[in-house]
Design an enzyme around this catalytic site. Structure first.
Site, PDB file in Angstrom:
ATOM      1  N   HIS A  21      17.037 -16.996 -23.433  1.00 46.55           N
ATOM      2  CA  HIS A  21      17.707 -18.300 -23.373  1.00 46.55           C
ATOM      3  C   HIS A  21      17.088 -19.252 -24.402  1.00 46.55           C
ATOM      4  O   HIS A  21      17.801 -19.985 -25.094  1.00 46.55           O
ATOM      5  CB  HIS A  21      17.540 -18.934 -21.989  1.00 46.55           C
ATOM      6  CG  HIS A  21      18.242 -18.230 -20.864  1.00 46.55           C
ATOM      7  ND1 HIS A  21      17.607 -17.847 -19.714  1.00 46.55           N
ATOM      8  CD2 HIS A  21      19.541 -17.865 -20.705  1.00 46.55           C
ATOM      9  CE1 HIS A  21      18.478 -17.284 -18.885  1.00 46.55           C
ATOM     10  NE2 HIS A  21      19.661 -17.264 -19.466  1.00 46.55           N
ATOM     11  N   LYS A  45      25.784 -17.824  -6.300  1.00 39.06           N
ATOM     12  CA  LYS A  45      24.920 -16.782  -6.879  1.00 39.06           C
ATOM     13  C   LYS A  45      23.601 -16.669  -6.119  1.00 39.06           C
ATOM     14  O   LYS A  45      22.765 -15.850  -6.469  1.00 39.06           O
ATOM     15  CB  LYS A  45      24.639 -17.103  -8.354  1.00 39.06           C
ATOM     16  CG  LYS A  45      25.740 -16.669  -9.302  1.00 39.06           C
ATOM     17  CD  LYS A  45      25.204 -16.573 -10.721  1.00 39.06           C
ATOM     18  CE  LYS A  45      26.203 -15.944 -11.663  1.00 39.06           C
ATOM     19  NZ  LYS A  45      25.675 -15.824 -13.017  1.00 39.06           N
ATOM     20  N   ARG A  94      24.625 -10.929 -25.519  1.00 35.03           N
ATOM     21  CA  ARG A  94      23.576  -9.935 -25.732  1.00 35.03           C
ATOM     22  C   ARG A  94      24.141  -8.627 -26.237  1.00 35.03           C
ATOM     23  O   ARG A  94      23.627  -8.009 -27.141  1.00 35.03           O
ATOM     24  CB  ARG A  94      22.836  -9.673 -24.408  1.00 35.03           C
ATOM     25  CG  ARG A  94      21.889 -10.761 -24.044  1.00 35.03           C
ATOM     26  CD  ARG A  94      21.555 -10.689 -22.604  1.00 35.03           C
ATOM     27  NE  ARG A  94      22.717 -11.084 -21.805  1.00 35.03           N
ATOM     28  CZ  ARG A  94      22.648 -11.435 -20.531  1.00 35.03           C
ATOM     29  NH1 ARG A  94      21.510 -11.387 -19.905  1.00 35.03           N
ATOM     30  NH2 ARG A  94      23.731 -11.819 -19.880  1.00 35.03           N
ATOM     31  N   SER A 132      17.880 -12.728 -16.572  1.00 36.81           N
ATOM     32  CA  SER A 132      17.115 -13.329 -15.473  1.00 36.81           C
ATOM     33  C   SER A 132      17.042 -12.346 -14.303  1.00 36.81           C
ATOM     34  O   SER A 132      16.013 -12.231 -13.637  1.00 36.81           O
ATOM     35  CB  SER A 132      17.780 -14.632 -15.013  1.00 36.81           C
ATOM     36  OG  SER A 132      17.872 -15.532 -16.081  1.00 36.81           O
TER      37      SER A 132
END
Ligand code: ADP
Length: 164
Positions: A21, A45, A94, A132
């Site tokens: 990030h 989430k 990514r 993460s």
């Protein structure tokens, strides 16, 4: 020529912020006059860290950086974007696997508000495997995540696994 400042908004859950990030943030700051990192509450989430903690991690790892602000939002990103005049959404890509979801989100946001543009940035290859979720998994299994997340996050990841 327009004198309006170019503002980027980098939204995400950042649960917790990783060096991937931060890489996207640094790249965005090279292209925009100002960067707002907008932390999404995202209760669905079930984030491991509170919104305050997620913001604090970002603040601590960007100390001394210029033209950056850490904020948060609860509802629709397109509604948050209305509060940032001339703001462009920045997202990170990514791998090809990110593309489908990001395209869907980008097109949905455009449907909700055609005036909003989204741009995608690619991180350094060194961080292109980082997420993460993976960081939390590795830390939980007592793996070493040093060098993958900012220093200020490390003690909290260790704490996370206490009592597991
Ligand atoms: P979200 O829940 O919104 O996907 P994340 O915090 O997981 O929030 O990610 C925010 C944005 O940063 C997303 O666009 C994601 O693809 C991107 N991102 C996450 N990890 C990396 C990384 N290692 N390198 C580049 N971009 C990343």
């Amino acid at each position: 020529m327009s004198t309006q400042k170019k503002i980027a908004v980098y939204p995400g859950t950042f649960d917790p912020v990783t060096n991937g990030h931060l890489d996207i943030m640094k790249r965005s700051l090279k292209m925009f006059d100002k960067l707002i990192v907008a932390v999404a509450h995202n209760p669905d989430k079930k984030p491991a860290f509170s919104i305050e903690r997620r913001m604090e991690f970002i603040q601590k790892s960007t100390v001394g950086w210029e033209n950056i602000k850490v904020d948060h939002f609860e509802n629709l990103l397109t509604d948050y974007m209305k509060t940032v005049e001339g703001g462009v959404i920045v997202r990170g890509l990514r791998a090809v696997t990110d593309y489908e979801y990001e395209l869907q989100m980008g097109l949905m946001n455009r449907t909700l508000d055609p005036s909003i543009e989204t741009i995608f940035m690619i991180p350094s290859l060194d961080y292109s495997f980082l997420s993460s979720r993976l960081i939390k998994e590795i830390a939980h299994l007592r793996g070493d995540v040093k060098g993958l997340v900012p220093e200020s996050v490390l003690p909290f990841l260790q704490k996370e696994r206490v009592g597991d």
